[in-house]
Motif scaffolding. Structure first.
Motif, mmCIF file in Angstrom:
data_model
loop_
_atom_site.group_PDB
_atom_site.id
_atom_site.type_symbol
_atom_site.label_atom_id
_atom_site.label_comp_id
_atom_site.label_asym_id
_atom_site.label_seq_id
_atom_site.Cartn_x
_atom_site.Cartn_y
_atom_site.Cartn_z
ATOM 1 N N UNK A 123 0.831 -1.215 0.000
ATOM 2 C CA UNK A 123 0.000 0.000 0.000
ATOM 3 C C UNK A 123 0.858 1.253 0.000
ATOM 4 N N UNK A 124 1.906 1.258 0.801
ATOM 5 C CA UNK A 124 2.753 2.449 0.907
ATOM 6 C C UNK A 124 3.843 2.514 -0.163
ATOM 7 N N UNK A 125 4.346 1.361 -0.590
ATOM 8 C CA UNK A 125 5.455 1.353 -1.544
ATOM 9 C C UNK A 125 5.010 1.301 -3.007
ATOM 10 N N UNK A 126 3.938 0.590 -3.286
ATOM 11 C CA UNK A 126 3.522 0.381 -4.680
ATOM 12 C C UNK A 126 2.204 1.065 -5.039
ATOM 13 N N UNK A 127 1.261 1.080 -4.121
ATOM 14 C CA UNK A 127 -0.060 1.645 -4.412
ATOM 15 C C UNK A 127 -0.115 3.143 -4.107
ATOM 16 N N UNK A 128 0.969 3.672 -3.550
ATOM 17 C CA UNK A 128 1.136 5.102 -3.266
ATOM 18 C C UNK A 128 0.075 5.675 -2.327
ATOM 19 N N UNK A 129 -0.413 4.831 -1.423
ATOM 20 C CA UNK A 129 -1.330 5.308 -0.395
ATOM 21 C C UNK A 129 -0.514 5.931 0.735
ATOM 22 N N UNK A 130 -1.127 6.830 1.476
ATOM 23 C CA UNK A 130 -0.425 7.471 2.594
ATOM 24 C C UNK A 130 -1.109 7.217 3.932
ATOM 25 N N UNK A 131 -2.314 6.599 3.896
ATOM 26 C CA UNK A 131 -3.021 6.321 5.147
ATOM 27 C C UNK A 131 -3.889 5.080 4.992
ATOM 28 N N UNK A 132 -3.801 4.201 5.979
ATOM 29 C CA UNK A 132 -4.643 3.012 6.046
ATOM 30 C C UNK A 132 -5.366 3.000 7.379
ATOM 31 N N UNK A 133 -6.610 2.562 7.359
ATOM 32 C CA UNK A 133 -7.346 2.409 8.614
ATOM 33 C C UNK A 133 -7.918 0.999 8.699
ATOM 34 N N UNK A 134 -8.143 0.564 9.917
ATOM 35 C CA UNK A 134 -8.830 -0.690 10.197
ATOM 36 C C UNK A 134 -9.895 -0.373 11.230
ATOM 37 N N UNK A 135 -11.111 -0.812 10.964
ATOM 38 C CA UNK A 135 -12.202 -0.641 11.919
ATOM 39 C C UNK A 135 -12.624 -2.026 12.389
ATOM 40 N N UNK A 136 -12.605 -2.228 13.710
ATOM 41 C CA UNK A 136 -13.012 -3.512 14.279
ATOM 42 C C UNK A 136 -14.195 -3.301 15.210
ATOM 43 N N UNK A 137 -14.977 -4.348 15.400
ATOM 44 C CA UNK A 137 -15.970 -4.308 16.469
ATOM 45 C C UNK A 137 -15.187 -4.165 17.769
ATOM 46 N N UNK A 138 -15.713 -3.425 18.726
ATOM 47 C CA UNK A 138 -15.004 -3.180 19.987
ATOM 48 C C UNK A 138 -14.648 -4.477 20.695
ATOM 49 N N UNK A 139 -15.483 -5.497 20.560
ATOM 50 C CA UNK A 139 -15.210 -6.763 21.241
ATOM 51 C C UNK A 139 -14.351 -7.732 20.421
#
Length: 184
Positions: A123-139
């Motif tokens: 994502x950072x080296x090839x896809x040139x993205x600068x931010x990734x997020x992950x959303x999980x259920x709290x539990x």
């Protein structure tokens, strides 16, 4: 090169123990074995799916628009273990959300972490993205551990609508920016 061309270029990825590859309809039985378990993955498949429901989900969520979605396969025995994907890709803001699941039968063996670390690198080296997020259920502590082992940091907890039953649930947000990233 734009992100879509890069995603196409990296549709097949090999790691130490895994092959990340596009799903095919030949994955139908293995996908059903994961989604149709008596104790399904509660945050991905809240109830066991029938073969027909599983096939519909496979086709509409994993095969229809395949760029940025990988089947996680064990390199040693070619067993389907789960999936990892980039969701809500925003090329202008250079950000995306990462989602993943692993078959309950192989939890705790590091497969999700290995796949996630590989995807973060790309994502950072090839896809040139600068931010990734992950959303999980709290539990969903297991998924939170995977995110943290891969270098994501906890940002906040919030409430939102569950995508399956529309009930209000608590979620945790994890983030990694290109500036946070370090290659091991």
């Amino acid at each position: 090169m734009d992100i879509w061309t890069s995603l196409a270029k990296f549709s097949l990825i090999e790691t130490q123990r895994l092959i990340l590859r596009p799903f095919t309809f030949a994955d139908s039985q293995a996908f059903f074995a994961i989604s149709g378990q008596k104790e399904p993955l509660p945050f991905i498949f809240p109830a066991p799916l029938t073969q027909k429901e599983s096939d519909y989900l496979l086709v509409h969520d994993f095969l229809r628009h395949p760029l940025g979605i990988w089947a996680i396969e064990d390199k040693q025995n070619n067993q389907l273990l789960g999936s990892i994907r980039l969701e809500k890709i925003n090329p202008e803001e250079k950000r995306a959300e990462v989602g993943y699941f692993i078959d309950r039968k192989v939890w705790g063996q590091g497969y999700a972490t290995e796949a996630l670390k590989t995807l973060v690198f790309l994502a950072f080296q090839e896809f040139l993205l600068t931010e990734l997020i992950i959303i999980t259920h709290a539990e969903n502590v297991a998924s939170q551990h995977v995110a943290q082992k891969a270098g994501f940091r906890y940002l906040k907890q919030f409430k939102g609508s569950d995508r399956y039953n529309r009930q209000i649930k608590s979620y945790k947000l994890f983030i990694m920016t290109k500036g946070d990233y370090y290659y091991e």
